[in-house]
Write a protein that holds these residues in place. Structure first.
Motif, PDB file in Angstrom:
ATOM      1  N   UNK A 250       0.727  -1.210  -0.118  1.00 39.27           N
ATOM      2  CA  UNK A 250       0.049   0.049   0.036  1.00 39.27           C
ATOM      3  C   UNK A 250       0.844   1.379   0.043  1.00 39.27           C
ATOM      4  N   UNK A 251       2.041   1.125   0.815  1.00 37.93           N
ATOM      5  CA  UNK A 251       2.980   2.281   0.605  1.00 37.93           C
ATOM      6  C   UNK A 251       3.531   2.805  -0.748  1.00 37.93           C
ATOM      7  N   UNK A 252       3.763   1.425  -1.410  1.00 39.79           N
ATOM      8  CA  UNK A 252       4.166   1.655  -2.734  1.00 39.79           C
ATOM      9  C   UNK A 252       3.172   2.377  -3.621  1.00 39.79           C
ATOM     10  N   UNK A 253       1.829   1.863  -3.496  1.00 41.21           N
ATOM     11  CA  UNK A 253       0.908   2.466  -4.094  1.00 41.21           C
ATOM     12  C   UNK A 253       0.436   3.882  -4.006  1.00 41.21           C
ATOM     13  N   UNK A 254       0.670   4.284  -2.505  1.00 44.46           N
ATOM     14  CA  UNK A 254       0.385   5.545  -2.147  1.00 44.46           C
ATOM     15  C   UNK A 254       1.545   6.389  -2.946  1.00 44.46           C
ATOM     16  N   UNK A 255       2.698   6.036  -2.949  1.00 40.87           N
ATOM     17  CA  UNK A 255       3.856   6.729  -3.755  1.00 40.87           C
ATOM     18  C   UNK A 255       3.573   7.035  -5.113  1.00 40.87           C
ATOM     19  N   UNK A 256       3.139   5.918  -5.842  1.00 42.16           N
ATOM     20  CA  UNK A 256       2.799   6.221  -7.115  1.00 42.16           C
ATOM     21  C   UNK A 256       1.640   7.145  -7.389  1.00 42.16           C
ATOM     22  N   UNK A 257       0.549   7.114  -6.640  1.00 45.70           N
ATOM     23  CA  UNK A 257      -0.548   7.856  -6.810  1.00 45.70           C
ATOM     24  C   UNK A 257      -0.245   9.303  -6.409  1.00 45.70           C
ATOM     25  N   UNK A 258       0.627   9.476  -5.477  1.00 42.88           N
ATOM     26  CA  UNK A 258       1.337  10.753  -5.180  1.00 42.88           C
ATOM     27  C   UNK A 258       2.129  11.461  -6.256  1.00 42.88           C
ATOM     28  N   UNK A 259       2.861  10.747  -6.956  1.00 37.98           N
ATOM     29  CA  UNK A 259       3.745  10.913  -8.170  1.00 37.98           C
ATOM     30  C   UNK A 259       2.830  11.235  -9.322  1.00 37.98           C
ATOM     31  N   UNK A 260       1.747  10.708  -9.321  1.00 38.39           N
ATOM     32  CA  UNK A 260       0.989  10.605 -10.785  1.00 38.39           C
ATOM     33  C   UNK A 260      -0.153  11.937 -10.623  1.00 38.39           C
ATOM     34  N   UNK A 261      -0.076  12.681  -9.584  1.00 40.02           N
ATOM     35  CA  UNK A 261      -0.765  13.892  -9.285  1.00 40.02           C
ATOM     36  C   UNK A 261      -0.961  14.872 -10.260  1.00 40.02           C
ATOM     37  N   UNK A 262       0.204  15.183 -10.805  1.00 41.49           N
ATOM     38  CA  UNK A 262       0.298  16.114 -12.055  1.00 41.49           C
ATOM     39  C   UNK A 262       0.316  15.511 -13.249  1.00 41.49           C
ATOM     40  N   UNK A 263      -0.115  14.467 -13.380  1.00 38.87           N
ATOM     41  CA  UNK A 263      -0.180  13.881 -14.801  1.00 38.87           C
ATOM     42  C   UNK A 263      -1.798  13.637 -15.224  1.00 38.87           C
ATOM     43  N   UNK A 264      -2.530  14.518 -14.806  1.00 40.50           N
ATOM     44  CA  UNK A 264      -3.797  14.358 -15.244  1.00 40.50           C
ATOM     45  C   UNK A 264      -4.927  13.490 -14.317  1.00 40.50           C
ATOM     46  N   UNK A 265      -5.838  13.079 -14.772  1.00 39.69           N
ATOM     47  CA  UNK A 265      -6.720  12.523 -13.952  1.00 39.69           C
ATOM     48  C   UNK A 265      -6.799  11.222 -14.053  1.00 39.69           C
ATOM     49  N   UNK A 266      -6.083  10.544 -15.319  1.00 42.63           N
ATOM     50  CA  UNK A 266      -6.103   9.094 -15.351  1.00 42.63           C
ATOM     51  C   UNK A 266      -5.449   8.188 -14.393  1.00 42.63           C
ATOM     52  N   UNK A 267      -5.947   6.995 -14.075  1.00 41.31           N
ATOM     53  CA  UNK A 267      -5.257   6.356 -12.956  1.00 41.31           C
ATOM     54  C   UNK A 267      -4.052   5.674 -13.624  1.00 41.31           C
ATOM     55  N   UNK A 268      -3.108   5.859 -13.011  1.00 45.24           N
ATOM     56  CA  UNK A 268      -1.860   4.762 -13.685  1.00 45.24           C
ATOM     57  C   UNK A 268      -1.909   3.444 -13.910  1.00 45.24           C
ATOM     58  N   UNK A 269      -1.445   2.686 -14.935  1.00 42.25           N
ATOM     59  CA  UNK A 269      -1.854   1.259 -15.109  1.00 42.25           C
ATOM     60  C   UNK A 269      -1.237   0.613 -14.287  1.00 42.25           C
ATOM     61  N   UNK A 270      -0.210   1.011 -13.804  1.00 38.23           N
ATOM     62  CA  UNK A 270       0.762   0.451 -12.612  1.00 38.23           C
ATOM     63  C   UNK A 270      -0.017   0.087 -11.183  1.00 38.23           C
TER      64      UNK A 270
END
Length: 152
Positions: A101-121
């Motif tokens: 979950x910590x890894x997922x939270x990191x990915x989500x926080x990094x993708x905040x500036x990349x639009x509204x689409x959820x990263x495939x990862x």
């Protein structure tokens, strides 16, 4: 209501504090369809995560206290199996789910500036956690059944 009754009520409330969020948090996380919703969902689940921690401490304290005042100790097989399953569940949650979950939270926080689409990862990582969360939920149900039914 005597000491036994108060401890039993606290023990039951503590188990609800653990079981409720454990069943609700995955549903909240999986319902998010945009990055903004994911941030909101993880914000909620992060705040809810304190309940199982407090509930777990209260559950252990009241459980041990109940074992002492009833002079039951570890003489009951259902209780020993419940304790063993509880330890397994804690290892699954703290050792397998939390780091992922910590890894997922990191990915989500990094993708905040990349639009509204959820990263495939994100989807791939969530799919890996679902079986572990399901197993932890099934362990919770088994523990609850053992505590209520006391089959052996």
């Amino acid at each position: 209501m005597g000491l036994y009754g108060i401890l039993l009520v606290l023990h039951i409330l503590a188990s609800i504090a653990i079981i409720g969020p454990a069943f609700v948090m995955p549903i909240i996380r999986r319902s998010a369809k945009t990055v903004g919703q994911l941030h909101f969902a993880f914000g909620i689940t992060t705040k809810l995560a304190i309940m199982p921690k407090i509930g777990g401490a209260v559950l252990i304290l009241t459980g041990v206290w109940l074992m002492i005042i009833t002079k039951m100790g570890l003489s009951q097989l259902w209780l020993n199996v419940s304790i063993l399953l509880s330890l397994l569940m804690v290892v699954m949650i703290d050792g397998l789910i939390e780091p992922r979950m910590k890894k997922i939270i990191k990915i989500i926080s990094e993708s905040q500036d990349q639009g509204n689409e959820i990263p495939t990862e994100f989807g791939l990582l969530i799919k890996k956690i679902i079986p572990i969360e399901t197993a932890a939920q099934l362990l919770m149900i088994a523990i609850l059944v053992l505590m209520v039914v006391k089959p052996f």
